[in-house]
Design a protein around this motif. Sequence first.
Motif, short mmCIF file in Angstrom:
data_model
loop_
_atom_site.label_atom_id
_atom_site.label_comp_id
_atom_site.label_asym_id
_atom_site.label_seq_id
_atom_site.Cartn_x
_atom_site.Cartn_y
_atom_site.Cartn_z
N GLN A 58 0.86 -1.19 0.00
CA GLN A 58 0.00 0.00 0.00
C GLN A 58 0.89 1.24 0.00
OE1 GLN A 58 -2.08 -0.91 3.56
NE2 GLN A 58 -3.49 -2.31 2.55
N TYR A 79 6.54 2.67 0.65
CA TYR A 79 5.82 1.76 1.53
C TYR A 79 6.80 1.27 2.59
CZ TYR A 79 3.67 -2.65 3.00
OH TYR A 79 3.16 -3.68 3.73
N LEU A 80 6.39 1.35 3.84
CA LEU A 80 7.24 0.88 4.94
C LEU A 80 6.65 -0.40 5.50
CD1 LEU A 80 7.74 4.33 6.58
CD2 LEU A 80 9.60 2.95 5.72
N HIS A 81 7.51 -1.32 5.84
CA HIS A 81 7.00 -2.59 6.35
C HIS A 81 7.85 -3.08 7.52
CE1 HIS A 81 4.68 -6.30 5.83
NE2 HIS A 81 5.75 -6.87 6.35
N MET A 120 2.60 -4.73 7.38
CA MET A 120 2.54 -3.26 7.25
C MET A 120 3.25 -2.63 8.43
SD MET A 120 1.44 -0.70 5.47
CE MET A 120 1.15 1.03 5.69
N PHE A 121 3.86 -1.53 8.19
CA PHE A 121 4.63 -0.80 9.19
C PHE A 121 3.67 -0.04 10.09
CE2 PHE A 121 7.30 2.94 10.19
CZ PHE A 121 8.37 2.28 10.72
N ASP A 122 3.58 -0.41 11.38
CA ASP A 122 2.51 0.17 12.16
C ASP A 122 2.96 0.66 13.54
OD1 ASP A 122 3.07 -2.21 13.18
OD2 ASP A 122 1.03 -3.02 13.18
#
Lengths: 514, 177
Positions: A369, A428-430, B1-3
Amino acid sequence: MSNTISQEQSSSLHWQKVSPWAVLYFVVYFSVRFVKDGLLNLLPMLVVFVTQVENKLFWAQVAGAIAIVTLLIYSILYYINFKFCISDDHEILLNKGVFKKERLTLKFSRVQNVNIAEPFYFTPVNLVNCIFDAAGSVTQEAVLPGVTKAYAQQMRKQIFAFKAQQQPDEQTPSSEHFEAENSLRISNKEIAKFGLMSNMAILAMAAIAPFINVLVDFLEQQIIAKVEGFYQQELGLLASAATFAMITLIALLVLTAVMLSVGMSLIRFYNFELYFKGQKFKRIAGLLERHQLSMSMDKVQSIVIKQNLMGRLLKRFTVECLQASSGGIAAGVAAKKNKQTLVLPVLNSEQVDSVCQWIYPWFNSKKLQFNGAEPALLYKNLSFYALIPSAIVLLGCYLGDFNAWLSLGVLLILAGLVTLAYQRYGYYLHEDNGRFYMVVRKGMIGVHYRVFELYKAQSARSISTYFMRRAGLKSLYIQLASGFAFMPYIKQQDADYIIDFTLYQAESTQRNWM
Amino acid sequence: MFDNQQVMDLPKHSEIQLNPLADKALLHVQLNWLAFYIPFCAVLFAVCYFNEAFANKAQTYLLIGVPILILLSMLYNALSIKLQGFALRNHDIAFKKGVIWQQITILPLARVQHMEIHQGPIERKLKLASLKLFSAGGVSADLQISGLTHEQCKNIRQFVQNYRQDDTPAQVELANE
């Protein structure tokens, strides 16, 4: 030790010579170097030869014979002087050179990879080239030509065993027992598609650029006149014969370039095999030379997934696993030439996901995303790269009495391209198991993704103009050991946060980045 | 996802207190530009002297335009030097520069591959130096800071050379020198 390696004792070090068949390698090596480096320097002499010498065939034969004899003598002398030694201090020592004697010392600890190449001329005698890659440096590359495969594999084992002893945490490969968890084979039909996608044709055209005038004259005299005659006689197209002849010629040239490109791709990637086990890749490919490349995932600085216009039409991607290249663009190009970059030339989107999941199990290209750039980028680029150029074209139309609608066409095309480029930008960072990754997307007609782990960043930078600061925007630039990631026009707090977090990762992570 | 956006309180680079360049940095830049403008004016003068037609056409414009150009570049240099600043933190070095495009670059000390200190003839006279820090993969130096004193450059070099990633010593006094 191999029976093809005769040994001799000189001084306290145990110097060895490679097989006499290695002369073949030196002949090929120096021929290639002569064509690549020397031919351009001889261009003035070639011009004098073409314009001034009368009996061209005779003198060309004489020059050719002298060149071949010199090459053979030089290669034999090089072979005679070529000795290597594995010292007790865990170093590879190479003595080489004819006029200028050199000693190359390469410590085991500095060796990144030991690659095994099987050139076609060594196939009948079952020999290989053992290539020791040192980090990012071509000049530090050591090659042992004409050794047996068993010896090369023993060398590889010895070096990695030493490295494992030095760095127990690091995963060590063992080529002999490389039973892959995952593997991928790319058919030669697919490889041919890489020829269509790659810019090798352009490189081939660039290579013949110095001779383009001579070529055009030749084509004009020899081919165009004949083709024109053919059209006139056979088809009775008197008026358009010249145009048809020119179109035919251009089509032939394009076809030749494409064929050349496809040929080069097949030579490089013929029978492509890729294996992956324990965070390590092994790739074997090549027509004239079966080149075996092994690469540890720890060494990979970033992974690039790209697709150009032709790739989009063929629905294929190219994936590159890049290692560190110290010393700028030249070293980066050299690293590519030096085959330190693992290139997976043609993959469909499922294969891209599957290969990337070997390395990053979280990776799924369809589920990324992306956060896009702010609309201010679109407005700025539309003004600078679409409106202003179209206004200039409009002015040109008025001054030059052209149809003013031309400028509208230019505006539409440029605005379309600018919008496409704007839409492509994204990041996008994950987070996965305590590791942090970033994916940066860019492109226009094609698309280019760069995936990297944040702690591998070399430096971080923010860029902003007065207007950007007023709008609370910044551009982000992260330097990597292979290339960079750039994300323009994102919210200031996001850019600041990414920079701070990247620095935190780079500064606090104790894992080895290179 | 980066959260985990707000989980940790990160050191913020936007809050770094930057140190200005050395006092003579502006003089150095102005002298450098002068070294360009003197031959430039000499060439224009020579062209006007030997080509009367050109002189008749352009002399007035040049007499007005060249001093304005020099004045503008001097003002630009003054602004540029004023906007530059550097800071050395425990684990990285930061440098801010730029008038139109303002950049702030932060280079972690653990990523420094090598360093260079340069001193040109004018810099030697003014006891200034330029510091270049290189990491892997950059086209040229990742960080180039001109207008530091030679002493500052040597101190920074020493600091970077002594740096160990697992250390967290309070060595920031250097930045305040």
